[in-house]
Design a protein around this motif. Structure first.
Motif, PDB file in Angstrom:
ATOM      1  N   ARG A 260       4.088  -3.114  -2.654  1.00 55.32           N
ATOM      2  CA  ARG A 260       4.621  -3.833  -2.797  1.00 55.32           C
ATOM      3  C   ARG A 260       5.939  -3.091  -2.783  1.00 55.32           C
ATOM      4  N   ASN A 261       6.432  -2.554  -1.677  1.00 56.28           N
ATOM      5  CA  ASN A 261       8.042  -1.721  -1.685  1.00 56.28           C
ATOM      6  C   ASN A 261       8.976  -3.185  -1.561  1.00 56.28           C
ATOM      7  N   CYS A 262       9.875  -3.070  -2.145  1.00 54.50           N
ATOM      8  CA  CYS A 262      10.918  -3.720  -1.994  1.00 54.50           C
ATOM      9  C   CYS A 262      12.175  -3.572  -3.402  1.00 54.50           C
TER      10      CYS A 262
ATOM     11  N   PHE B 234       9.448   6.306  -4.237  1.00 53.99           N
ATOM     12  CA  PHE B 234       8.719   5.780  -4.368  1.00 53.99           C
ATOM     13  C   PHE B 234       7.810   5.597  -2.829  1.00 53.99           C
ATOM     14  N   HIS B 235       6.513   5.157  -3.548  1.00 57.47           N
ATOM     15  CA  HIS B 235       5.382   4.652  -2.647  1.00 57.47           C
ATOM     16  C   HIS B 235       3.545   5.836  -3.699  1.00 57.47           C
ATOM     17  N   ALA B 236       4.079   5.991  -4.297  1.00 56.64           N
ATOM     18  CA  ALA B 236       3.089   6.983  -5.996  1.00 56.64           C
ATOM     19  C   ALA B 236       4.039   6.659  -7.244  1.00 56.64           C
TER      20      ALA B 236
ATOM     21  N   SER C 167      11.786  -2.574   7.604  1.00 61.47           N
ATOM     22  CA  SER C 167      11.800  -0.627   7.843  1.00 61.47           C
ATOM     23  C   SER C 167      10.396  -1.059   9.267  1.00 61.47           C
ATOM     24  N   HIS C 168       8.840  -1.169   8.761  1.00 64.17           N
ATOM     25  CA  HIS C 168       8.365  -1.779   9.699  1.00 64.17           C
ATOM     26  C   HIS C 168       6.940  -2.545   9.172  1.00 64.17           C
ATOM     27  N   ALA C 169       6.411  -2.663  10.267  1.00 59.94           N
ATOM     28  CA  ALA C 169       5.332  -4.020   9.609  1.00 59.94           C
ATOM     29  C   ALA C 169       3.769  -4.082   8.833  1.00 59.94           C
TER      30      ALA C 169
ATOM     31  N   VAL D 234       0.071  10.424   7.272  1.00 59.69           N
ATOM     32  CA  VAL D 234       1.178   9.297   7.908  1.00 59.69           C
ATOM     33  C   VAL D 234       2.021   9.052   7.237  1.00 59.69           C
ATOM     34  N   HIS D 235       2.408   9.582   5.763  1.00 66.80           N
ATOM     35  CA  HIS D 235       3.221  10.009   4.646  1.00 66.80           C
ATOM     36  C   HIS D 235       4.026  11.232   4.353  1.00 66.80           C
ATOM     37  N   ASN D 236       5.359  11.711   4.024  1.00 66.19           N
ATOM     38  CA  ASN D 236       5.875  12.922   3.289  1.00 66.19           C
ATOM     39  C   ASN D 236       4.506  13.137   2.415  1.00 66.19           C
TER      40      ASN D 236
ATOM     41  N   GLY E  94      11.540   4.163   4.522  1.00 66.48           N
ATOM     42  CA  GLY E  94      11.090   3.473   5.126  1.00 66.48           C
ATOM     43  C   GLY E  94       9.894   4.700   4.735  1.00 66.48           C
ATOM     44  N   ASP E  95       8.141   4.350   5.702  1.00 63.55           N
ATOM     45  CA  ASP E  95       7.617   5.324   5.167  1.00 63.55           C
ATOM     46  C   ASP E  95       7.552   6.337   6.813  1.00 63.55           C
ATOM     47  N   LEU E  96       7.623   7.733   5.829  1.00 65.70           N
ATOM     48  CA  LEU E  96       8.394   8.292   6.957  1.00 65.70           C
ATOM     49  C   LEU E  96       6.628   9.829   7.414  1.00 65.70           C
TER      50      LEU E  96
ATOM     51  N   GLU F 282       1.722  -4.322   5.414  1.00 64.68           N
ATOM     52  CA  GLU F 282       1.976  -5.185   4.995  1.00 64.68           C
ATOM     53  C   GLU F 282       2.611  -4.993   3.386  1.00 64.68           C
ATOM     54  N   ASP F 283       2.561  -3.785   2.909  1.00 60.90           N
ATOM     55  CA  ASP F 283       3.067  -3.192   2.053  1.00 60.90           C
ATOM     56  C   ASP F 283       4.277  -3.208   1.873  1.00 60.90           C
ATOM     57  N   HIS F 284       4.650  -3.863   2.953  1.00 63.22           N
ATOM     58  CA  HIS F 284       5.833  -3.455   3.290  1.00 63.22           C
ATOM     59  C   HIS F 284       6.809  -5.207   3.947  1.00 63.22           C
ATOM     60  N   THR F 285       6.004  -5.727   4.070  1.00 64.92           N
ATOM     61  CA  THR F 285       5.962  -7.413   4.555  1.00 64.92           C
ATOM     62  C   THR F 285       5.618  -8.478   4.412  1.00 64.92           C
TER      63      THR F 285
HETATM   64 ZN    ZN Z   1       3.628   1.236   3.266  1.00 65.41          ZN
END
Ligand code: ZN
Ligand code: ZN
Length: 405
Positions: A15-17, A374-376, A61-63, A352-354, A160-162, A65-68
């Motif tokens: 739920r990144n926001c 974020f993301h953890a 940042s990208h498509a 697919v992430h850092n 974003g996700d990197l 679901e956890d970002h859109t």
């Molecule tokens: Zn993500």
């Protein structure tokens, strides 16, 4: 003054926001969901009607679901402004929103928005954004971008996700910034992508030598295509679902987003619903790649039923598995014993992430004074925030965290 508030994402894995406010301007970075069936406050970001009314723009940042997938919820709360992203992301978003809606319906969940909102969202490419922005490819998905914004004389970088370790997707070097909001999904672990692929190869060899089936549930694009290209080069029987093969062919046309790669034309068998049953019969051994990372769909069920009683077969979960999904349940050994599942199930992350080291290296290059991870979850990030704070960087990670600069 710049104020950054995590409405979701920091201190959690979805739920990144992020709300960015400065000199009378209010911007939302991403607007995603937690991929679970639960109450609105848990699944969707902490958005309100007041926040929706205050926004000047939403930047995606990208498509994924956890970002859109909370965008139709933001519309429900009254936001009628533009949503900015790359052209490729704008093309992809509707299918991800549809996927989210279908997932909620299939699991008897409730949507806190009218489905019609999806078609009412207005998208614009980032060159039309009302504030200056610089961007670069994120190496995570087609269309995915990191963003550098300038506010109050400070530079803010949102990753974003990197991922700099994709076999196929290009990622552009990051610029220096004063404030960094960074994907830290694999905080607390260090993953060597080459070694992860070697481990995958070893397991695939063992399973096929024993006459079993190795199931690889993956997203039908992104990591799934990376793994398809890698596996097609090995001398192992490979069965890949046709949507993954098609996505690989489509990807090879996206010259602006990818590294040069040879599209496999042989070394695999194409599977779809018309022939799947034939290949899943006992006695056929091989690696089976299908596009359903959390195994929530009917095809995944069909694949799993074909291996559940076979102790020579295995399932590898290579990405995120949300609570309540079959992939998550199968990783639990007690669940497998209770349900008499003979096939082995294990996690082997393909990046697919850092990871922890990636974040530290990026921080060294970007040289920020302030960092939001974020993301953890907080527990995973605690070592990293401590390391950064020791370097005199103000680093935060947590639900509803804010940075005021
Ligand atoms: Zn993500
Ligand atoms: Zn993503």
């Amino acid at each position: 003054m710049i104020k950054i508030t995590s409405l979701g994402g920091s201190g959690e894995d979805s739920r990144n926001c992020f709300l960015v406010q400065y000199s009378g301007f209010s911007l939302l970075l991403d607007c995603g969901v937690r991929r679970e069936i639960a109450e609105t406050a848990r699944v969707y970001p902490g958005l309100t009607k007041e926040i929706a009314a205050s926004l000047d723009a939403v930047l995606i940042s990208h498509a994924h679901e956890d970002h859109t997938a909370a965008l139709p919820y933001l519309y429900e709360l009254g936001y009628r402004g533009n949503i900015y992203a790359s052209g490729e992301t704008i093309e992809l978003i509707p299918s991800y929103l549809r996927k989210w809606v279908d997932y909620v319906h299939q699991n008897s969940g409730c949507l806190p928005f009218d489905e019609e909102n999806i078609s009412k969202l207005t998208f614009r490419t980032i060159d039309e954004l009302p504030c200056p922005v610089m961007s670069g490819r994120d190496g995570h998905i087609i269309g995915g971008l990191w963003y550098l914004l300038e506010a109050e004389g400070k530079k803010l970088l949102y990753t974003g996700d990197l991922c700099f370790d994709s076999l196929l997707l290009e990622a552009d070097p990051l610029p220096q910034a004063d404030i960094l909001i960074i994907d830290s999904a694999y905080a607390s672990s260090v993953l060597d992508q080459k070694k992860q692929y070697e481990k995958l190869f070893e397991i695939a060899k063992q399973v096929t030598a024993a006459g079993g089936k190795l199931l690889l549930p993956v997203p039908a694009n992104g990591r799934g295509i990376d793994m398809f290209i890698y596996l097609s080069r090995l001398k192992l029987p490979l069965f890949a679902e046709s949507n993954i093969i098609k996505n690989a062919a489509d990807l090879s046309q996206q010259q602006n987003w990818i590294k040069a790669f040879d599209l496999p034309v042989s070394g695999f068998t194409s599977v779809d619903k018309t022939n799947r049953e034939t290949f899943l019969k006992p006695g056929i051994s091989g690696v089976f790649l299908f596009g359903d990372g959390m195994m929530t769909g009917n095809a995944a069920r069909q694949y799993f039923e074909a291996v559940r009683a076979d102790s020579n077969s295995a399932v590898i979960i290579s990405g995120h598995s949300a609570k309540g999904t079959p992939a998550k349940r199968l990783l639990d050994e007690d669940f497998r014993i209770r349900n008499g599942i003979a096939a082995s199930v294990q996690r082997l992350t393909i990046k697919v992430h850092n990871d922890e080291n990636d974040v530290l290296k990026i921080v060294e290059k970007v040289h920020p004074e302030y960092v939001m991870l974020f993301h953890a979850n907080e527990e995973k990030c605690s070592g990293l925030t401590e390391k950064l704070n020791k370097c005199r960087i103000t680093a935060v990670c947590g639900v509803n965290q804010t940075l005021t600069i």
